[in-house]
Design a protein around this motif. Sequence first.
Motif, PDB file in Angstrom:
ATOM      1  N   ASN A 435       0.900  -1.275   0.035  1.00 41.08           N
ATOM      2  CA  ASN A 435      -0.206  -0.053  -0.049  1.00 41.08           C
ATOM      3  C   ASN A 435       0.944   1.179  -0.003  1.00 41.08           C
ATOM      4  OD1 ASN A 435      -2.270  -1.383   0.015  1.00 41.08           O
ATOM      5  ND2 ASN A 435      -2.446  -1.403   2.332  1.00 41.08           N
ATOM      6  N   TYR A 436       1.831   1.359   0.777  1.00 42.67           N
ATOM      7  CA  TYR A 436       2.727   2.282   0.714  1.00 42.67           C
ATOM      8  C   TYR A 436       3.598   2.764  -0.677  1.00 42.67           C
ATOM      9  CZ  TYR A 436       7.257   5.076   1.675  1.00 42.67           C
ATOM     10  OH  TYR A 436       7.939   6.056   1.647  1.00 42.67           O
ATOM     11  N   VAL A 437       3.918   1.645  -1.352  1.00 48.15           N
ATOM     12  CA  VAL A 437       4.317   1.686  -2.594  1.00 48.15           C
ATOM     13  C   VAL A 437       3.502   2.326  -3.509  1.00 48.15           C
ATOM     14  CG1 VAL A 437       5.559   0.384  -4.644  1.00 48.15           C
ATOM     15  CG2 VAL A 437       6.217  -0.145  -2.269  1.00 48.15           C
ATOM     16  N   GLN A 438       2.076   1.709  -3.504  1.00 43.80           N
ATOM     17  CA  GLN A 438       0.981   2.231  -4.206  1.00 43.80           C
ATOM     18  C   GLN A 438       0.896   3.878  -4.205  1.00 43.80           C
ATOM     19  OE1 GLN A 438      -2.856   1.340  -3.189  1.00 43.80           O
ATOM     20  NE2 GLN A 438      -3.721   0.962  -5.287  1.00 43.80           N
ATOM     21  N   ARG A 439       1.031   4.245  -2.784  1.00 44.13           N
ATOM     22  CA  ARG A 439       0.587   5.483  -2.475  1.00 44.13           C
ATOM     23  C   ARG A 439       1.626   6.498  -3.182  1.00 44.13           C
ATOM     24  NH1 ARG A 439      -0.780   3.540   2.670  1.00 44.13           N
ATOM     25  NH2 ARG A 439       1.134   4.260   3.488  1.00 44.13           N
ATOM     26  N   ILE A 440       2.978   6.084  -3.018  1.00 43.48           N
ATOM     27  CA  ILE A 440       4.096   6.838  -3.346  1.00 43.48           C
ATOM     28  C   ILE A 440       4.195   7.099  -5.191  1.00 43.48           C
ATOM     29  CG2 ILE A 440       5.608   6.757  -1.343  1.00 43.48           C
ATOM     30  CD1 ILE A 440       7.288   4.790  -2.780  1.00 43.48           C
ATOM     31  N   LEU A 441       4.077   5.976  -5.721  1.00 41.66           N
ATOM     32  CA  LEU A 441       3.613   6.079  -7.119  1.00 41.66           C
ATOM     33  C   LEU A 441       2.583   6.784  -7.630  1.00 41.66           C
ATOM     34  CD1 LEU A 441       4.568   2.144  -8.136  1.00 41.66           C
ATOM     35  CD2 LEU A 441       5.922   4.045  -8.548  1.00 41.66           C
ATOM     36  N   ALA A 442       1.472   6.827  -6.982  1.00 40.21           N
ATOM     37  CA  ALA A 442       0.293   7.661  -7.152  1.00 40.21           C
ATOM     38  C   ALA A 442       0.592   9.081  -7.275  1.00 40.21           C
ATOM     39  CB  ALA A 442      -1.086   7.125  -6.305  1.00 40.21           C
ATOM     40  N   ALA A 443       1.224   9.452  -6.069  1.00 40.86           N
ATOM     41  CA  ALA A 443       1.449  10.563  -5.627  1.00 40.86           C
ATOM     42  C   ALA A 443       2.696  11.339  -6.899  1.00 40.86           C
ATOM     43  CB  ALA A 443       2.253  10.783  -4.390  1.00 40.86           C
ATOM     44  N   THR A 444       3.375  10.554  -7.387  1.00 40.95           N
ATOM     45  CA  THR A 444       4.356  10.808  -8.464  1.00 40.95           C
ATOM     46  C   THR A 444       3.769  11.130  -9.577  1.00 40.95           C
ATOM     47  OG1 THR A 444       6.199   9.512  -7.219  1.00 40.95           O
ATOM     48  CG2 THR A 444       6.542  10.225  -9.517  1.00 40.95           C
ATOM     49  N   LEU A 445       2.811  10.337  -9.980  1.00 44.55           N
ATOM     50  CA  LEU A 445       2.055  10.464 -11.331  1.00 44.55           C
ATOM     51  C   LEU A 445       0.939  11.270 -10.962  1.00 44.55           C
ATOM     52  CD1 LEU A 445       2.100   6.711 -12.345  1.00 44.55           C
ATOM     53  CD2 LEU A 445       3.606   8.648 -13.068  1.00 44.55           C
ATOM     54  N   GLY A 446       0.552  11.792  -9.958  1.00 50.65           N
ATOM     55  CA  GLY A 446      -0.832  12.550  -9.731  1.00 50.65           C
ATOM     56  C   GLY A 446      -2.031  11.764 -10.018  1.00 50.65           C
ATOM     57  N   PHE A 447      -1.845  10.510  -9.639  1.00 54.83           N
ATOM     58  CA  PHE A 447      -2.918   9.522  -9.713  1.00 54.83           C
ATOM     59  C   PHE A 447      -3.805   9.319  -8.484  1.00 54.83           C
ATOM     60  CE2 PHE A 447      -1.337   7.010 -13.750  1.00 54.83           C
ATOM     61  CZ  PHE A 447      -1.453   8.176 -14.443  1.00 54.83           C
ATOM     62  N   GLU A 448      -4.832   8.392  -8.487  1.00 51.32           N
ATOM     63  CA  GLU A 448      -5.625   8.159  -7.531  1.00 51.32           C
ATOM     64  C   GLU A 448      -5.644   6.771  -7.138  1.00 51.32           C
ATOM     65  OE1 GLU A 448     -10.350   8.830  -6.177  1.00 51.32           O
ATOM     66  OE2 GLU A 448      -9.466  10.462  -7.586  1.00 51.32           O
ATOM     67  N   CYS A 449      -5.417   6.293  -5.840  1.00 54.89           N
ATOM     68  CA  CYS A 449      -5.404   4.840  -5.404  1.00 54.89           C
ATOM     69  C   CYS A 449      -6.779   4.330  -5.189  1.00 54.89           C
ATOM     70  CB  CYS A 449      -4.888   4.835  -4.168  1.00 54.89           C
ATOM     71  SG  CYS A 449      -2.843   5.054  -4.172  1.00 54.89           S
ATOM     72  N   THR A 450      -7.015   2.927  -5.510  1.00 62.73           N
ATOM     73  CA  THR A 450      -8.268   2.408  -5.668  1.00 62.73           C
ATOM     74  C   THR A 450      -7.786   0.913  -5.098  1.00 62.73           C
ATOM     75  OG1 THR A 450      -8.080   1.091  -7.915  1.00 62.73           O
ATOM     76  CG2 THR A 450      -9.000   3.369  -7.853  1.00 62.73           C
ATOM     77  N   ASN A 451      -8.902   0.178  -4.806  1.00 61.03           N
ATOM     78  CA  ASN A 451      -9.117  -0.910  -4.188  1.00 61.03           C
ATOM     79  C   ASN A 451      -9.632  -2.246  -5.386  1.00 61.03           C
ATOM     80  OD1 ASN A 451      -7.869  -0.937  -1.518  1.00 61.03           O
ATOM     81  ND2 ASN A 451      -9.947   0.074  -0.851  1.00 61.03           N
ATOM     82  N   PHE A 452      -9.610  -1.539  -6.485  1.00 57.52           N
ATOM     83  CA  PHE A 452     -10.099  -2.445  -7.416  1.00 57.52           C
ATOM     84  C   PHE A 452      -9.130  -3.261  -8.116  1.00 57.52           C
ATOM     85  CE2 PHE A 452     -12.833   1.431  -8.527  1.00 57.52           C
ATOM     86  CZ  PHE A 452     -14.354   0.507  -8.253  1.00 57.52           C
TER      87      PHE A 452
END
Length: 502
Positions: A435-452
């Motif tokens: 989850n931490y890796v997902q968040r930092i990658l999303a923040a880098t790209l300006g994306f949004e995290c989901t649970n899909f």
Amino acid sequence: MESVVSEFEGILLKDPNPFCYFMLMAFEASGLIRFALLLMLCPIIRLLEVSGREDVGLKLTIFVAMAGIKISEIESVARAVLPKFYFDDINMEAWRIFSSCDKRVVVTKFPRIMVERFVKEHLRADDVVGTELVVSKYGVATGFIKDDFDKISDRIVALFGDERPSLSLGRPQSSSSFLSLCKEQSQPPLLSSKNQDHSQHFVKPLPVIFHDGRLVIRPTPFSALIILLWIPLGIIIAIIRISIGLIFPMSIVPYLTPLFGSKVIVKGKPPPPATTTNSGVLFVCTHRTLMDPVVLSTVLQRKIPAVTYSISRLTEILSPIPTVRLTRIRDVDAWNIKCQLEKGDLVVCPEGTTCREPFLLRFSALFAELTNRIVPVAMNYRVGFFHATTARGWKAMDPIFFFMNPRPIYEVTFLNQLPEDSTCSSGKSPHDVANYVQRILAATLGFECTNFTRKDKYRILAGNDGIVLSHTYSTNYGIKKLVNTFIQVVGTRKKMIMSYFI
């Protein structure tokens, strides 16, 4: 309780002309031939509209776009392809008024099947009043509609009974038949003032996270013509670009690809190659296309194996880098990944499938259990004409469609290797690390995290779990589908055209 009846095209959608959406249906549900035929008929359809016979032009459009196509395929395109284009064309002023009412009804001259899923799921409409397609007993659309467009007002009356709707949103030139049924009428010049009254109730439409189809831009007549003219040249350029990656060494490829229009933007500093004293680095990437690991290897100028799941054998054969096929048996997959890391670096995409929109799917936590040498890599891409991913179509064509774009651009951003206190070695659970890796990658790209997850994507877009049941999935499937579609369309079209125009 306030109720609203709103026209779809020209009100909830900015574009009053539905032609481009039928072009999408023709391309995605049938193919290039029907797409080109509908484009050729565009001047005739436009002439009918200008001469005041708009309904006749729309009937002709529906017939050419849908005659001979299975209704299940039309439903699939309406579910997986059209919502993204509808969403990008939403008139936010009209939506602001529409969403403020308690009961919402959408009126459209589209076949109901084309818009119902979108307006109910994303615009939160209660009912849709549109035209109904005539379907043969074999489940094939004839291209005709059951009732004329002037019957729409009768269906609205039946829907509301003795109660008159509170508000109508529509264009007077095309929707006067239902505007008079409502207590209050609002037309496009009045939307701004009405918008101010309901601003406190504004809620954004539900975003489109998953969508399918090959076309990136809405195929207006002009853009559709450009796409058709580009395709022959695009195929040649794609063959050249793919040949460069297969023939030349990785160290030379970055210098050759810009000559043919491709571009790779690199940010951050990549880690050095693995040595005999250190195990390999696990590159954890966002998954945008099948080209992610190949582009990463090109940037690093060495062939890094990629973990794959449920891709076609043809894709594996054409891949310029080694692939490690997962089995979805956790212990077996963990052992395979560990063995590869002992040999050197490895690429993994924990989302398990691609996502086009600015969202990241839930990361699988398996990678976090196997190593502490984790380097997150944010991958993104930009294309002009064709998407390089598909859930419903032939996946082996994904790289070809990517390289058919005039100027495909990839962005690769290397983040710092995770510190020890952010890995499982510090006592963190694998899910926390993922989850931490997902968040930092999303923040880098300006994306949004989901649970899909992968299953969610394929159930929405393709109606299955996205699993290739047989490893023999290859060109035979694509050829067979193409031939069957051609036979079906040719076999049904003659009878329909004769009965419609004679």
